[in-house]
Design a protein around this motif. Structure first.
Motif, PDB file in Angstrom:
ATOM      1  N   ALA A  97       0.542  -0.692   0.442  1.00  0.00           N
ATOM      2  CA  ALA A  97      -0.122   0.014   0.027  1.00  0.00           C
ATOM      3  C   ALA A  97       0.637   1.204  -0.056  1.00  0.00           C
ATOM      4  CB  ALA A  97      -1.255   0.402   0.605  1.00  0.00           C
ATOM      5  N   ILE A  98       1.777   1.050   0.186  1.00  0.00           N
ATOM      6  CA  ILE A  98       3.009   2.091   0.096  1.00  0.00           C
ATOM      7  C   ILE A  98       2.743   2.848  -1.614  1.00  0.00           C
ATOM      8  CG2 ILE A  98       5.568   3.116   0.690  1.00  0.00           C
ATOM      9  CD1 ILE A  98       5.764   0.485   2.682  1.00  0.00           C
ATOM     10  N   PRO A  99       2.684   4.222  -1.844  1.00  0.00           N
ATOM     11  CA  PRO A  99       2.432   4.470  -3.049  1.00  0.00           C
ATOM     12  C   PRO A  99       4.209   4.426  -3.202  1.00  0.00           C
ATOM     13  CG  PRO A  99       1.959   6.205  -1.034  1.00  0.00           C
ATOM     14  CD  PRO A  99       2.012   5.533  -0.006  1.00  0.00           C
ATOM     15  N   ASP A 100       4.236   4.881  -4.969  1.00  0.00           N
ATOM     16  CA  ASP A 100       5.615   4.542  -5.574  1.00  0.00           C
ATOM     17  C   ASP A 100       6.109   6.627  -5.346  1.00  0.00           C
ATOM     18  OD1 ASP A 100       4.961   2.420  -6.146  1.00  0.00           O
ATOM     19  OD2 ASP A 100       4.332   3.384  -8.289  1.00  0.00           O
ATOM     20  N   ASP A 101       5.468   7.684  -4.967  1.00  0.00           N
ATOM     21  CA  ASP A 101       5.908   8.379  -4.668  1.00  0.00           C
ATOM     22  C   ASP A 101       7.314   8.457  -3.889  1.00  0.00           C
ATOM     23  OD1 ASP A 101       3.943   9.378  -6.029  1.00  0.00           O
ATOM     24  OD2 ASP A 101       2.656   9.819  -4.068  1.00  0.00           O
TER      25      ASP A 101
END
Length: 360
Positions: free
Chosen positions: A233-237
């Protein structure tokens, strides 16, 4: 000498294959020594002050403490100004031994030595004037290893974990601790810089760590899929990583009363990890996650601490990286408790179940 009975010796579960004195300096009635210790295929170097007649380490005695301070320049290269003063053991140390020097300084003597500048010295020298640390004012090295460091003495500081158990931490205390952690992180970023990495970097590290953890504790397998979904769930940002404390919990804090003020101590990082790994930059929320889990232990043992106030003081709220790092810390705790304190296993397991339930 019987290293197995020494409280600073860290491999008590394994037999010692050999012990060799690789360096020695006569120091009054005692001798300073470096010991090359081989155990279970591993090799460690330890620093001791020995009463040669009795063949025991005496650094945690008044005479041994004074001997170390008086002869420190003979043991290695001294950086900074070391006072001529009385020295006495602080007591209550385990992996290292701290000596009170005069009334303004602490001399922390590292027992197990590694190649390279100790992160405690490196970081606390770089942010010596940060108001929430005991700044380093000098240190001693020999052959690339850090022997000891001299830092400011925090007078009247109470162990944060014990305080949470004995008296309880108010919401104001927890908010102030969060703010103190933020101040220290800002100081570290200013002194040592930061770098931007994609969120995939954090995800990959967490998945790799979980690969190892589930191999070490079978009980984690029932939570593996949920943990991996949480990590994914950690975004790619892009996110900023930097030097952090690395092993932050309430036992690594001191709370003074007049004035009421928080200090963070022991910046060596996780002791089981190699020194070079402990020097790598990481996400600052890892320290926050460690403190949240420490609050959980305090509450499970009958103490009180307000995690929401901590997060508010730090300036963060709901965050997928924080959630993942809290879960990672709880998973690590499951492995530790399963192998060392099985009676405590339900504390981190309960935290994992609760976290997964909240996020499902």
């Amino acid at each position: 000498m019987d290293l197995h009975s020494a409280r600073f010796y860290g491999a008590k579960s394994e037999p010692i294959d050999s012990t060799t004195v690789t360096a020695e300096v006569a120091a009054g009635d005692y001798a300073w020594q470096l010991l090359d210790v081989v155990h279970g295929g591993e090799r460690d170097v330890y620093q001791v002050i020995v009463d040669k007649q009795q063949d025991v380490d005496v650094l945690d005695t008044a005479s041994g403490a004074q001997t170390y301070l008086d002869n420190v320049a003979a043991f290695g290269q001294v950086h900074g100004e070391f006072p001529s003063a009385t020295a006495r053991p602080l007591g209550a140390d385990q992996s290292n031994t701290s000596l009170v020097v005069g009334d303004k300084s602490i001399l922390k003597v590292f027992r197990k030595l590694e190649e390279g500048l100790n992160p405690d010295v490196e970081l606390l020298s770089g942010i010596a004037d940060c108001p929430h640390v005991a700044g380093v004012r000098g240190y001693v090295v020999r052959d690339g290893r850090t022997l000891a460091m001299l830092q400011d003495f925090i007078v009247g500081g109470a162990d944060g974990f014990q305080y949470a158990l004995d008296k309880g931490l108010s919401s104001d205390d927890c908010f102030a601790l969060g703010a103190a952690i933020r101040t220290v992180h800002d100081a570290l970023a200013e002194a040592f810089g930061h770098q931007d990495v994609p969120g995939t970097h954090i995800r990959e590290l967490l998945h790799a760590r979980l690969d190892d953890l589930v191999e070490r504790a079978e009980v984690l397998r029932e939570h593996e899929d949920a943990l991996r979904r949480l990590y994914d769930a950690i975004p790619d940002d892009a996110v900023a990583i930097q030097r952090i404390h690395g092993d932050l919990h309430l036992g690594q804090t001191l709370l003074t009363h007049t004035p009421r003020h928080w200090y963070l101590i022991d910046f060596e990082g996780e002791p089981a990890r190699p020194l070079e790994q402990r020097r790598e930059p990481d996400h600052p929320l890892r320290d926050v996650a460690g403190m949240v889990r420490s609050f959980g232990y305090a509450q499970a043992m009958g103490g009180s601490a307000d995690a929401q106030a901590l997060l508010a003081g730090y300036g963060t709220g709901e965050d997928p990286i924080l959630n993942a790092l809290i879960a990672d810390k709880a998973a690590y705790e499951v492995v530790y408790e399963a192998n060392n304190r099985p009676d405590w296993l339900e504390i981190p397991l309960g935290a994992l179940r609760e976290l997964m339930g909240e996020l499902s």
